[in-house]
Design a protein around this motif. Structure first.
Motif, mmCIF file in Angstrom:
data_model
loop_
_atom_site.group_PDB
_atom_site.id
_atom_site.type_symbol
_atom_site.label_atom_id
_atom_site.label_comp_id
_atom_site.label_asym_id
_atom_site.label_seq_id
_atom_site.Cartn_x
_atom_site.Cartn_y
_atom_site.Cartn_z
ATOM 1 N N LYS A 60 0.833 -1.199 0.000
ATOM 2 C CA LYS A 60 0.000 0.000 0.000
ATOM 3 C C LYS A 60 0.866 1.246 0.000
ATOM 4 N N PRO A 81 -2.253 6.790 -0.291
ATOM 5 C CA PRO A 81 -3.721 6.845 -0.437
ATOM 6 C C PRO A 81 -4.440 5.724 0.317
ATOM 7 N N LEU A 82 -3.937 4.492 0.198
ATOM 8 C CA LEU A 82 -4.561 3.370 0.904
ATOM 9 C C LEU A 82 -4.394 3.509 2.409
ATOM 10 N N ASN A 120 -6.954 5.993 3.651
ATOM 11 C CA ASN A 120 -8.288 5.382 3.595
ATOM 12 C C ASN A 120 -8.483 4.398 4.746
ATOM 13 N N GLU A 121 -7.455 3.599 5.051
ATOM 14 C CA GLU A 121 -7.544 2.643 6.161
ATOM 15 C C GLU A 121 -7.674 3.374 7.497
ATOM 16 N N TYR A 174 -12.286 13.186 5.305
ATOM 17 C CA TYR A 174 -12.043 13.275 3.864
ATOM 18 C C TYR A 174 -12.030 14.729 3.388
ATOM 19 N N ASN A 228 -11.200 4.534 7.876
ATOM 20 C CA ASN A 228 -12.096 3.400 8.109
ATOM 21 C C ASN A 228 -11.994 2.858 9.528
ATOM 22 N N ASP A 282 -6.433 9.955 -6.322
ATOM 23 C CA ASP A 282 -6.401 8.547 -5.924
ATOM 24 C C ASP A 282 -7.439 8.235 -4.849
ATOM 25 N N LEU A 283 -7.646 9.183 -3.921
ATOM 26 C CA LEU A 283 -8.642 8.966 -2.865
ATOM 27 C C LEU A 283 -10.065 8.988 -3.413
ATOM 28 N N LEU A 300 -11.030 7.668 -5.968
ATOM 29 C CA LEU A 300 -11.312 6.335 -6.507
ATOM 30 C C LEU A 300 -11.742 5.368 -5.415
ATOM 31 N N GLN A 301 -11.560 5.771 -4.141
ATOM 32 C CA GLN A 301 -11.848 4.877 -3.019
ATOM 33 C C GLN A 301 -13.089 5.271 -2.222
ATOM 34 N N THR A 302 -13.633 6.452 -2.486
ATOM 35 C CA THR A 302 -14.788 6.919 -1.708
ATOM 36 C C THR A 302 -15.721 7.755 -2.571
#
Length: 337
Positions: free
Chosen positions: A235, A238-239, A242-243, A257, A246, A279-280, A282-284
């Protein structure tokens, strides 16, 4: 009186120590930036060391002595910024003791660097992406309190990029001693990195020039898979962010965010904030707002200065010399968290 005293803000990082008077509006010429390095004589005999090679050297004086000294870091960024050679669990206590007993200060305040970065940006809730010399962190902060359970660390930052850039340049210009990385770092390549490196914002850029690819490929390690020595990391930043979000309560995810603060020297790389935002997204499905780091390494200092101006700073936030004398150094764990 407190108003007549000149307070000092100290920001101790793995690459440098920044310090200056809190009364100043900006981090300027009257402040100091000192490399957190010590060079020690290489000879085993102390008497021979001092007679032939001189004593230990600190900060800027530590460099340029490769033939007689070896370099030692004061702060280990790979161990969450703890001071080398101090027992980890005693790190906060040692700092407190140092200031009260050696420097005889009347008040002491110890704060999380990322919390100060958030304060420096004018916010009390948000997530700080702090990328300095050794590591990158994602630190969710709610109403001024860092949520410890959701803080994540990635051992990829400025030093990783410098090493990768050295490798790329040596492939192009082999056997060049100015491009080789060692414990002493590589000032030439570090300067190239700080001035010219960038990350691609548009993934559709077609076949970049060779010199351009050398400058953007190393910083890509911050965002994608990376291998350091024998360890692989699946990772990127960005990941990791996101983690972290979460791991927090879902009802405050939106606030995180929408308030992503970039901090640390490495976060100033050109294009990084925009690329991170892309990139973020794409995740939310939530709105993403990444605040670009325009202050470089100075954001925690600015946050420390802002904190010291609060009307409750002395009475509610600081640890006094009287408290230190009456309760002892263990108070630091209850007073600052």
């Amino acid at each position: 009186m407190w108003e007549e005293e000149q307070g000092i803000v100290v920001d101790l990082g793995s690459n440098s120590c920044k310090c200056g008077f809190y009364s100043q509006d900006v981090f300027g010429v009257e402040n100091y930036v000192i490399p957190t390095r010590i060079s020690k004589p290489i000879h085993k005999s102390k008497l021979v060391e001092i007679a032939c090679y001189g004593p230990d050297f600190y900060g800027e004086d530590a460099f340029g002595r490769k033939s007689t000294h070896y370099i030692e870091e004061i702060v280990n960024g790979e161990q969450d910024g703890l001071i080398e050679n101090w027992d980890n669990k005693e790190d906060r206590q040692k700092k407190t003791q140092l200031f009260f007993e050696t420097y005889q200060i009347p008040f002491f305040y110890l704060a999380n660097q990322s919390v100060l970065s958030l304060f420096g940006s004018g916010k009390v809730t948000g997530i700080v992406m702090d990328s300095g010399e050794c590591c990158s962190y994602s630190v969710p902060i709610f109403e001024g309190i860092a949520l410890q359970r959701a803080i994540l660390r990635l051992p990829i930052a400025g030093r990783t990029i410098t090493k990768r850039l050295c490798e790329k340049l040596l492939e192009k210009y082999p056997n060049n001693e100015y491009l080789e990385y060692s414990d002493w770092g590589c000032s030439c390549v570090t300067s190239i990195k700080e001035k010219y490196s960038f990350v691609k914002v548009d993934e559709n850029i077609s076949k970049p020039l060779e010199c351009t690819s050398i400058l953007f490929n190393p910083p890509e390690n911050l965002l994608n898979n990376c291998k350091i020595d024998k360890h692989s990391f699946s990772k990127g930043i960005p990941l990791m962010i996101n983690e972290s979000i979460n791991l927090c309560d879902k009802d405050i995810s939106r606030a995180f965010y929408e308030n992503i603060i970039m901090s640390g020297g490495t976060s100033s790389i050109k294009g990084l904030s925009k690329r991170l935002s892309n990139d973020l997204l794409l995740q939310t499905d939530l709105q993403v707002n990444v605040t670009e780091n325009l202050q470089g390494i100075n954001l925690p200092f600015i946050g420390g200065r802002a904190s010291s101006k609060l009307s409750t700073f002395k009475t509610n936030m600081c640890m006094s010399k009287k408290e230190y004398d009456e309760i002892g150094v263990n108070l630091v764990h209850r007073k600052f968290f």
